[in-house]
Design a protein around this motif. Sequence first.
Motif, PDB file in Angstrom:
ATOM      1  N   ALA A  65       0.845  -1.200   0.000  1.00  0.00           N
ATOM      2  CA  ALA A  65       0.000   0.000   0.000  1.00  0.00           C
ATOM      3  C   ALA A  65       0.876   1.244   0.000  1.00  0.00           C
ATOM      4  CB  ALA A  65      -0.910   0.005   1.222  1.00  0.00           C
ATOM      5  N   LEU A  66       0.195   2.368  -0.184  1.00  0.00           N
ATOM      6  CA  LEU A  66       0.870   3.658  -0.131  1.00  0.00           C
ATOM      7  C   LEU A  66       0.132   4.490   0.918  1.00  0.00           C
ATOM      8  CD1 LEU A  66       3.208   4.748  -1.809  1.00  0.00           C
ATOM      9  CD2 LEU A  66       1.550   5.700  -3.408  1.00  0.00           C
ATOM     10  N   LEU A  67       0.878   4.987   1.893  1.00  0.00           N
ATOM     11  CA  LEU A  67       0.285   5.853   2.915  1.00  0.00           C
ATOM     12  C   LEU A  67       0.570   7.304   2.537  1.00  0.00           C
ATOM     13  CD1 LEU A  67      -0.993   6.135   5.846  1.00  0.00           C
ATOM     14  CD2 LEU A  67       1.375   6.304   6.637  1.00  0.00           C
ATOM     15  N   PHE A  68      -0.472   8.121   2.476  1.00  0.00           N
ATOM     16  CA  PHE A  68      -0.280   9.554   2.279  1.00  0.00           C
ATOM     17  C   PHE A  68      -0.255  10.190   3.659  1.00  0.00           C
ATOM     18  CE2 PHE A  68      -1.422  10.825  -2.298  1.00  0.00           C
ATOM     19  CZ  PHE A  68      -0.971   9.621  -2.809  1.00  0.00           C
ATOM     20  N   VAL A  69       0.772  10.973   3.922  1.00  0.00           N
ATOM     21  CA  VAL A  69       0.917  11.552   5.260  1.00  0.00           C
ATOM     22  C   VAL A  69      -0.300  12.417   5.611  1.00  0.00           C
ATOM     23  CG1 VAL A  69       2.334  13.105   6.667  1.00  0.00           C
ATOM     24  CG2 VAL A  69       3.412  11.349   5.277  1.00  0.00           C
ATOM     25  N   LYS A  70      -0.902  13.031   4.609  1.00  0.00           N
ATOM     26  CA  LYS A  70      -2.083  13.865   4.886  1.00  0.00           C
ATOM     27  C   LYS A  70      -3.229  13.036   5.473  1.00  0.00           C
ATOM     28  CE  LYS A  70      -3.934  13.867   0.120  1.00  0.00           C
ATOM     29  NZ  LYS A  70      -4.932  12.797   0.243  1.00  0.00           N
ATOM     30  N   ASP A  71      -3.224  11.728   5.214  1.00  0.00           N
ATOM     31  CA  ASP A  71      -4.286  10.875   5.758  1.00  0.00           C
ATOM     32  C   ASP A  71      -4.161  10.701   7.283  1.00  0.00           C
ATOM     33  OD1 ASP A  71      -5.181  10.559   3.165  1.00  0.00           O
ATOM     34  OD2 ASP A  71      -4.150   8.645   2.884  1.00  0.00           O
ATOM     35  N   LEU A  72      -3.043  11.145   7.842  1.00  0.00           N
ATOM     36  CA  LEU A  72      -2.848  11.016   9.286  1.00  0.00           C
ATOM     37  C   LEU A  72      -3.402  12.221  10.042  1.00  0.00           C
ATOM     38  CD1 LEU A  72       0.848   9.715   9.347  1.00  0.00           C
ATOM     39  CD2 LEU A  72      -1.266   8.381   9.435  1.00  0.00           C
ATOM     40  N   ALA A  73      -3.857  13.218   9.287  1.00  0.00           N
ATOM     41  CA  ALA A  73      -4.252  14.488   9.905  1.00  0.00           C
ATOM     42  C   ALA A  73      -5.280  14.323  11.020  1.00  0.00           C
ATOM     43  CB  ALA A  73      -4.770  15.452   8.842  1.00  0.00           C
ATOM     44  N   LEU A  74      -6.236  13.440  10.818  1.00  0.00           N
ATOM     45  CA  LEU A  74      -7.313  13.336  11.805  1.00  0.00           C
ATOM     46  C   LEU A  74      -7.153  12.139  12.758  1.00  0.00           C
ATOM     47  CD1 LEU A  74     -10.325  14.325   9.526  1.00  0.00           C
ATOM     48  CD2 LEU A  74      -9.061  15.768  11.141  1.00  0.00           C
ATOM     49  N   ILE A  75      -5.971  11.536  12.708  1.00  0.00           N
ATOM     50  CA  ILE A  75      -5.703  10.375  13.565  1.00  0.00           C
ATOM     51  C   ILE A  75      -5.473  10.829  15.013  1.00  0.00           C
ATOM     52  CG2 ILE A  75      -3.916   8.660  14.102  1.00  0.00           C
ATOM     53  CD1 ILE A  75      -5.436   7.614  11.935  1.00  0.00           C
ATOM     54  N   VAL A  91      -7.492   4.487   0.487  1.00  0.00           N
ATOM     55  CA  VAL A  91      -6.826   3.621  -0.490  1.00  0.00           C
ATOM     56  C   VAL A  91      -6.232   4.448  -1.629  1.00  0.00           C
ATOM     57  CG1 VAL A  91      -7.142   1.708  -2.097  1.00  0.00           C
ATOM     58  CG2 VAL A  91      -8.389   1.730   0.080  1.00  0.00           C
ATOM     59  N   HIS A  92      -4.930   4.273  -1.852  1.00  0.00           N
ATOM     60  CA  HIS A  92      -4.255   4.933  -2.974  1.00  0.00           C
ATOM     61  C   HIS A  92      -3.645   3.833  -3.833  1.00  0.00           C
ATOM     62  CE1 HIS A  92      -4.703   8.724  -0.853  1.00  0.00           C
ATOM     63  NE2 HIS A  92      -4.222   8.123   0.226  1.00  0.00           N
ATOM     64  N   GLN A  93      -3.952   3.865  -5.094  1.00  0.00           N
ATOM     65  CA  GLN A  93      -3.484   2.800  -5.968  1.00  0.00           C
ATOM     66  C   GLN A  93      -1.964   2.750  -6.044  1.00  0.00           C
ATOM     67  OE1 GLN A  93      -5.418   2.795  -9.797  1.00  0.00           O
ATOM     68  NE2 GLN A  93      -4.132   1.104 -10.489  1.00  0.00           N
ATOM     69  N   LEU A  94      -1.423   1.540  -5.963  1.00  0.00           N
ATOM     70  CA  LEU A  94       0.019   1.344  -6.115  1.00  0.00           C
ATOM     71  C   LEU A  94       0.320   1.242  -7.608  1.00  0.00           C
ATOM     72  CD1 LEU A  94       1.099  -1.451  -3.632  1.00  0.00           C
ATOM     73  CD2 LEU A  94       1.982   0.873  -3.745  1.00  0.00           C
ATOM     74  N   ARG A  95       1.371   1.935  -8.035  1.00  0.00           N
ATOM     75  CA  ARG A  95       1.753   1.841  -9.451  1.00  0.00           C
ATOM     76  C   ARG A  95       3.179   1.325  -9.517  1.00  0.00           C
ATOM     77  NH1 ARG A  95      -2.386   4.298 -12.598  1.00  0.00           N
ATOM     78  NH2 ARG A  95      -3.597   5.569 -11.154  1.00  0.00           N
ATOM     79  N   PHE A  96       3.385   0.345 -10.368  1.00  0.00           N
ATOM     80  CA  PHE A  96       4.716  -0.230 -10.541  1.00  0.00           C
ATOM     81  C   PHE A  96       5.234   0.093 -11.934  1.00  0.00           C
ATOM     82  CE2 PHE A  96       2.670  -2.703  -7.254  1.00  0.00           C
ATOM     83  CZ  PHE A  96       3.679  -2.854  -6.308  1.00  0.00           C
ATOM     84  N   VAL A  97       6.545   0.197 -12.045  1.00  0.00           N
ATOM     85  CA  VAL A  97       7.157   0.487 -13.336  1.00  0.00           C
ATOM     86  C   VAL A  97       8.473  -0.284 -13.399  1.00  0.00           C
ATOM     87  CG1 VAL A  97       8.360   2.544 -12.446  1.00  0.00           C
ATOM     88  CG2 VAL A  97       7.863   2.369 -14.879  1.00  0.00           C
ATOM     89  N   MET A  98       8.844  -0.739 -14.603  1.00  0.00           N
ATOM     90  CA  MET A  98      10.137  -1.408 -14.743  1.00  0.00           C
ATOM     91  C   MET A  98      11.236  -0.352 -14.632  1.00  0.00           C
ATOM     92  SD  MET A  98       9.166  -4.445 -14.910  1.00  0.00           S
ATOM     93  CE  MET A  98      10.795  -5.171 -15.112  1.00  0.00           C
TER      94      MET A  98
END
Length: 156
Positions: A65-75, A91-98
């Motif tokens: 997963a990807l955690l956005f620090v802004k999502d911690l604002a109300l924790i 939920v933030h989509q994970l993107r992979f690249v070669m």
Amino acid sequence: ADDLKIAMGAMGLSEKKVSNVMTKIDDVFMLQEDTVLNTKTVAEILHRGYTRIPVYEDDRHNVTALLFVKDLALINPDDNFTVRTVCRYHVHQLRFVMEDTPLRIMLEEFKRGDYHLAIAQKIVQPEEGDPFYELTGVVTLEDIVEEILQAEIVDE
Ligand code: ADP
């Protein structure tokens, strides 16, 4: 003339690859899914100063997963939520690249897409057994813009 220099820098994008500008996996700040978000851990996360943090299960090569620090604002640190809980909620989509993707292609992808961080990977072919993907770093739009501007500065 500045335009020309930037264009020259941008030309370097066709030869350079994601692996040339990414942040290598050992230098990536990540969090384990089970990490409890108490005062201490939240302070450390804020101190690091990153906007987005890859989250892994068990092993740093297993990013889930990807955690956005802004999502911690109300924790509330007293609730002792885990990183996993927050990532299931936001939920933030994970993107992979070669990692051998040319920067020009990566830049196009960032421009077209709705995301500015990708997880770089490569294929490992063991002498025996099946090939597998291995994570090698993270690349952001910032890394590519930096590459363009750097080429410009070297030019001067
Ligand atoms: P931020 O907004 O988090 O500063 P940027 O997209 O501006 O991220 O990228 C700045 C630099 O930080 C880039 O070199 C990028 O590869 C790197 N970077 C981004 N996220 C992380 C992270 N979680 N750990 C380590 N380096 C990171």
